[in-house]
Motif scaffolding. Sequence first.
Motif, mmCIF file in Angstrom:
data_model
loop_
_atom_site.group_PDB
_atom_site.id
_atom_site.type_symbol
_atom_site.label_atom_id
_atom_site.label_comp_id
_atom_site.label_asym_id
_atom_site.label_seq_id
_atom_site.Cartn_x
_atom_site.Cartn_y
_atom_site.Cartn_z
ATOM 1 N N THR A 1 0.038 13.102 12.193
ATOM 2 C CA THR A 1 1.398 13.594 12.384
ATOM 3 C C THR A 1 2.392 12.447 12.260
ATOM 4 N N GLY A 2 3.524 12.702 11.650
ATOM 5 C CA GLY A 2 4.563 11.682 11.548
ATOM 6 C C GLY A 2 4.820 11.257 10.109
ATOM 7 N N PHE A 3 5.725 10.314 9.950
ATOM 8 C CA PHE A 3 6.188 9.882 8.631
ATOM 9 C C PHE A 3 5.148 9.040 7.903
ATOM 10 N N LEU A 4 4.501 8.102 8.617
ATOM 11 C CA LEU A 4 3.610 7.136 7.977
ATOM 12 C C LEU A 4 2.451 7.784 7.216
ATOM 13 N N PRO A 5 1.715 8.743 7.785
ATOM 14 C CA PRO A 5 0.629 9.371 7.017
ATOM 15 C C PRO A 5 1.120 10.026 5.729
ATOM 16 N N GLN A 6 2.312 10.652 5.771
ATOM 17 C CA GLN A 6 2.854 11.282 4.570
ATOM 18 C C GLN A 6 3.189 10.236 3.514
ATOM 19 N N LEU A 7 3.750 9.115 3.951
ATOM 20 C CA LEU A 7 4.085 8.037 3.020
ATOM 21 C C LEU A 7 2.824 7.475 2.364
ATOM 22 N N LEU A 8 1.773 7.281 3.162
ATOM 23 C CA LEU A 8 0.520 6.740 2.620
ATOM 24 C C LEU A 8 -0.124 7.705 1.634
ATOM 25 N N ASN A 9 0.065 8.993 1.834
ATOM 26 C CA ASN A 9 -0.492 9.972 0.893
ATOM 27 C C ASN A 9 0.191 9.921 -0.460
ATOM 28 N N VAL A 10 1.507 9.699 -0.472
ATOM 29 C CA VAL A 10 2.239 9.709 -1.740
ATOM 30 C C VAL A 10 2.357 8.314 -2.351
ATOM 31 N N VAL A 11 2.094 7.273 -1.565
ATOM 32 C CA VAL A 11 2.051 5.900 -2.090
ATOM 33 C C VAL A 11 0.697 5.298 -1.693
ATOM 34 N N PRO A 12 -0.386 5.815 -2.259
ATOM 35 C CA PRO A 12 -1.729 5.431 -1.804
ATOM 36 C C PRO A 12 -2.097 3.980 -2.042
ATOM 37 N N ILE A 13 -1.315 3.270 -2.881
ATOM 38 C CA ILE A 13 -1.618 1.861 -3.096
ATOM 39 C C ILE A 13 -1.542 1.071 -1.784
ATOM 40 N N LEU A 14 -0.742 1.584 -0.837
ATOM 41 C CA LEU A 14 -0.621 0.909 0.465
ATOM 42 C C LEU A 14 -1.947 0.954 1.236
ATOM 43 N N LEU A 15 -2.764 1.964 0.924
ATOM 44 C CA LEU A 15 -4.063 2.082 1.597
ATOM 45 C C LEU A 15 -5.054 1.042 1.091
ATOM 46 N N ARG A 16 -4.731 0.394 -0.047
ATOM 47 C CA ARG A 16 -5.618 -0.636 -0.594
ATOM 48 C C ARG A 16 -5.448 -1.970 0.132
ATOM 49 N N ILE A 17 -4.395 -2.063 0.927
ATOM 50 C CA ILE A 17 -4.214 -3.285 1.726
ATOM 51 C C ILE A 17 -5.342 -3.346 2.744
ATOM 52 N N PRO A 18 -6.125 -4.420 2.773
ATOM 53 C CA PRO A 18 -7.284 -4.494 3.674
ATOM 54 C C PRO A 18 -6.933 -4.171 5.130
ATOM 55 N N GLY A 19 -7.691 -3.253 5.699
ATOM 56 C CA GLY A 19 -7.544 -2.938 7.117
ATOM 57 C C GLY A 19 -6.546 -1.849 7.439
ATOM 58 N N VAL A 20 -5.731 -1.404 6.446
ATOM 59 C CA VAL A 20 -4.703 -0.396 6.733
ATOM 60 C C VAL A 20 -5.300 0.930 7.207
ATOM 61 N N PRO A 21 -6.278 1.530 6.484
ATOM 62 C CA PRO A 21 -6.832 2.810 6.968
ATOM 63 C C PRO A 21 -7.398 2.719 8.382
ATOM 64 N N GLN A 22 -8.079 1.612 8.671
ATOM 65 C CA GLN A 22 -8.701 1.455 9.988
ATOM 66 C C GLN A 22 -7.663 1.287 11.099
ATOM 67 N N ARG A 23 -6.559 0.640 10.764
ATOM 68 C CA ARG A 23 -5.512 0.435 11.769
ATOM 69 C C ARG A 23 -4.685 1.694 12.018
ATOM 70 N N VAL A 24 -4.394 2.433 10.929
ATOM 71 C CA VAL A 24 -3.539 3.610 11.047
ATOM 72 C C VAL A 24 -4.322 4.827 11.529
ATOM 73 N N PHE A 25 -5.605 4.929 11.129
ATOM 74 C CA PHE A 25 -6.418 6.102 11.461
ATOM 75 C C PHE A 25 -7.738 5.708 12.142
ATOM 76 N N PRO A 26 -7.683 4.995 13.246
ATOM 77 C CA PRO A 26 -8.935 4.536 13.876
ATOM 78 C C PRO A 26 -9.801 5.677 14.400
ATOM 79 N N LYS A 27 -9.182 6.753 14.886
ATOM 80 C CA LYS A 27 -9.961 7.852 15.488
ATOM 81 C C LYS A 27 -10.688 8.683 14.435
ATOM 82 N N GLN A 28 -10.133 8.747 13.222
ATOM 83 C CA GLN A 28 -10.802 9.481 12.151
ATOM 84 C C GLN A 28 -12.203 8.915 11.907
ATOM 85 N N LYS A 29 -12.269 7.611 11.791
ATOM 86 C CA LYS A 29 -13.555 6.956 11.500
ATOM 87 C C LYS A 29 -14.529 7.144 12.650
ATOM 88 N N VAL A 30 -14.056 7.037 13.875
ATOM 89 C CA VAL A 30 -14.933 7.204 15.037
ATOM 90 C C VAL A 30 -15.476 8.632 15.084
#
Length: 507
Positions: free
Chosen positions: A228-257
């Motif tokens: 929920t919120g602005f950041l997940p939507q931004l990452l979906n439409v600008v997915p290159i930001l997810l290639r920055i090392p550690g971004v998915p784990q920092r933004v979505f830690p509970k998903q992985k767990v």
Amino acid sequence: MALLPWLVSQLSSFWSNISIVGVFLTVFTLLLDFMKRRKKWSRYPPGPVSLPFIGNMLHVNFKNPQLTFKQLHKKFGNAFHLQYCWSNMVVLNGYKMVKEALVHRAEDFADRPYFPIYEHLGYGRKSEGLVMARYGHVWKDLRKFTLTTLRNFGMGKKSLEERVTEEAGFLCSAIKAEEGRPIDLRFLVNNAVCNVICTTVYGERFNYGDETFKKLIHLFEDFLKEETGFLPQLLNVVPILLRIPGVPQRVFPKQKVFMDFIDVLIEKHMKTWNPANTRDLTDAFLKEMKKGKEAEENGFNYNNLRLVTADLFAAGTETTSTTLRWAFLYMLLYPEVYSKVQAEIDKVIGRERPPTMEDQASMPYTNAVIHEVQRYADIAPSGLPHVTYRDTEVQGFFIPKGTTVITNLSSVLKDETVWEKPNEFYPEHFLDAKGQFVKAEAFLAFSAGRRVCLGEQLARMELFLFFTTLLQKFTFVLPEDQPRPREDGQFAFLRSPLPYKVRAIPR
């Protein structure tokens, strides 16, 4: 000899004319295609002016997008467009518009968008899982397999009904053990609903005091909040930001767990797997995986096993338990409705024998109340996003292939042209003049079309049996020191009630 130059001259003139005609036809065809496209795009839904690069992302309240959709619906009508950076989106509103899209043009709207924020969990651009898989033969095969397997293990049969009834008994025992002390029903109800899907998918249930399960409940709630919120939507439409090392784990830690928890359940299952004894859906999937390369190409691989079971685990738990929590809250807030439901339970079932699905036909008021809870609570206001599978039209609006489409289910469940009192809790929406239950056509709480909720039948069974069992055995009252609960709720992908406590008095 004079004939040869003449033939060459004629042939040269002929091919020259052919070339001119060819160029003319090509230009004419392109011009005609351009005019057709221009005509089509002139019928593209209207919408707010977008800003460079960011589009309309600043127009949307991502903490509660439904508020934004409601405002834009009033301004632009039943279809409007938004732009998130370079991604186009169309929002459809109202019963007629949504029904035409999902029912009459079902395949046109059967696809799903690609969500880069789920890639680190195993969801890619192909057909992975069930809920967010792309439309195609793999998704069709997996959905067919899942429905067939669930039926084999009881969906639509008495065995699953007995399983729900048994779990309702465990839930009543856990509530009774609290001896009338103020309790939050959230964790107990979540546990009960989750156990039904767990026994079907994984062949086991969790005890109500299980610390691992309590952590899982909190984990999944945090999972939803992360989206929920602005950041997940931004990452979906600008997915290159997810290639920055550690971004998915920092933004979505509970998903992985959460997915790690699913992996543990599957690995534990695989150690005890016996091909000769199919205990549950996981065993059935493992059996399909052993059929070789063709089965693997049809989606039966380990990654899909974890994603399909995770989809069932998540979708089969949170939506139903959230609806039940709204149901008990509305009983507290509308005591006259509560009294009528308990009176009907006493008349049809009594206070001793457990409710059955056969009782539903003789309990029109209770059935109407459950449907009105789903309509008024509106727990999934925007549903899940669709993508147009081909160029299509809805109510005269042109929507090109590959467009993300939001079917605004809230605008359907509260459509002022359909419902008598759309913004009130009014069970009579589902009763005729004689007091008999009538299912309204605009009741799309489970969506519709090719992507209609796969667990609708199970959810209906759970809602009826858990609701009637608890109201048969207990009278719920508010603790004296607790103010009247609010009805507005909170949004984190699903619309859920704000925390409240009750006292359960045995009847």
